[in-house]
Design an enzyme around this catalytic site. Sequence first.
Site, PDB file in Angstrom:
ATOM      1  N   ASP A 249       1.096  -1.156  -0.103  1.00  0.00           N
ATOM      2  CA  ASP A 249       0.034  -0.022  -0.081  1.00  0.00           C
ATOM      3  C   ASP A 249       0.825   1.473  -0.019  1.00  0.00           C
ATOM      4  O   ASP A 249       1.971   1.404   0.736  1.00  0.00           O
ATOM      5  CB  ASP A 249      -0.837   0.118   1.513  1.00  0.00           C
ATOM      6  N   GLU A 324       1.189  -0.446  -4.980  1.00  0.00           N
ATOM      7  CA  GLU A 324       0.040   0.412  -5.102  1.00  0.00           C
ATOM      8  C   GLU A 324       1.051   1.707  -5.193  1.00  0.00           C
ATOM      9  O   GLU A 324       1.426   2.413  -4.039  1.00  0.00           O
ATOM     10  CB  GLU A 324      -0.769   0.407  -4.088  1.00  0.00           C
TER      11      GLU A 324
END
Length: 611
Positions: A249, A324
């Site tokens: 993330d 990401e």
Amino acid sequence: MKLTREVCIGGTVVLVCGIVAAGIAWALLRSLDDLPPPSRQTLPVLDWWEHCVLYQVYTRSFKDSDGDGIGDLKGIIDELDHFVDSGVEAIWLSPIFESPMVDFGYDISNYYDIHHEYGNMKDFEDLLRKAHVLGLKVLLDIVPNHASIESEYFQNSEADEPEYRDYFVWAEPVWTDMGNETIRQPPSNWVSLFGGSAWEWSEVRQKYYLHQFAVEQADFNFRNPAVMDEIINIMKYWLDKGVDGFRLDALPYLVEAYPEDFNGSYPDEPLSGISKFSSNQLGYTIPIHTKDLLELYDIVYEWRKFVDDYKIKNGGDTRVLFSEAYANISMTMLYYGDEDGSLGTHFPFNFGFITDLSDKSDARDFVYTILKWLTYKPSGSVANWVFGNHDNKRMASRFRDDMVDGLNALNLMLPGVAVTYQGEEIGMRDGYVSWQDTVDVEARNRGNNDTYLQYTRDPARTPFHWNDDMSAGFSTNENTWLPIADDYTEINLAQQRESDTSHYKVYQTLTCLRKEPTLSHGLYDINTLSRETFYLIRRLKGHDSYTLVFNVGEEEDEVDLSRIPQLELPARVVTASVFSEVMEGKSINQSNLTLRPGEALVLKTSPVTDC
Ligand code: NOJ
Ligand code: MG
Ligand code: CA
């Protein structure tokens, strides 16, 4: 067409049982479809992830098994067959770790345990085992940039425990003389992505700590080797349990400018000069000190080395890292690392369909966006295509309802990995969530009753529509954590499975078609046929060619198929948009074709002899 799909579903099952049986199913498919014999050409063997269909499960909204109105792990276990039935090969679960849920799991308080609303470790182990039996890979979503302020890491750091003292980014205040008083101010003008200063004062530690996202999500200090070690420990813990990899993330925010590099103080970001933004709004500054810093890539490359070494030491299949990162194309490509993509993450998610295209885009924009990724990506690396996620409006709402099948076809026919967000296989649209019901921290922080719709991520997170029962079959509870979208009686999986023609049936046909060597190994060519229609052709010597023609415009469009190089008519329609008047199986003999708004056709033509 129906026959082909059934054979494919059979093929999926045998694939789990062994290559020999899959070969028989494949031969069966060929004979049923009356095709020429397969080429003897030996194709390179792809690693499991290189051409997979990767499906994002937003854990909280997928399936609730215990009636508390919140999705959970047993719910996922109950529905594992859905992935197999859809032709999905790998799933990634939005964070399942213990969390106070300020950012619905992206604020982790214990990276080694399961969030209590989602179940327990045994549930997770069951999920993993059962998924593996079905041949599904399972990836977890790790949040390395920040931890919840309720984590022991932060609590110990805030208490100034020596071992944890430098786990987070702590800073002394700047004191400003205002004449009759001196006021305490944060060390720099950095703005949080969720609004407000990126610095928060801790009464306990008498310092500011950095949070690039919510106040409750404190940024780790990656210049502290202990933090690096801990992230590796976390990965190892879950790999030892058997997970197949991680979605990583928010990587662009891993590292910020350090005072030691700037004469002992945190440098201010330059101002954007955009007058509509006040000093506490995202957009007020240009994030040159808080985003995309080159130092972060070395950290990411270490993680890749770790997962590669893990495979060497422990055997088994490749463990993957998908990153990401919303960044410009150059900074994004650096996540691949080197020319064959073996230094960095296996791939950075390609968000082009989310960030660069919309319902306003024409065929040129689509072609340009697709070629941009394929052109910039390192030559030996694997492409991927993301059509939706829990942070952005759903595909049908970002584009148009009539484009759903064309978009899914594009996703599943482009080279590389197809990424599907839960619900896209049935064309789910965003739900409506009132300001009163809004729970997304970004919307609550940045918006108000009048503006929150610009920021809210709740509409893309409303629960999955399983059927037209109460709460769309998601839960036995009529009160779900986010309201069920109103259109669930119209758009739901059960109804689409029943129907002869549905988004889901098109999706299944395409995941089946994907197993054709042309789609896994073939060349691609993509170009416009008109302002609003483009084609994507996939070709492989000795194998059938497959062509997508897709009118992304809002008007009927007449195109000339003879402009597609190497498309030799007649062509057979493999699948089409649900509203198309062109029947599956129909033979197309003439090059003039009229497509309705949003209409897409997938055509099969005879093997090419030369590519
Ligand atoms: C990206 C995640 O997808 C998003 O949901 C989250 O709010 C931020 N990172 C912060 O972790
Ligand atoms: Mg539940
Ligand atoms: Ca950071």
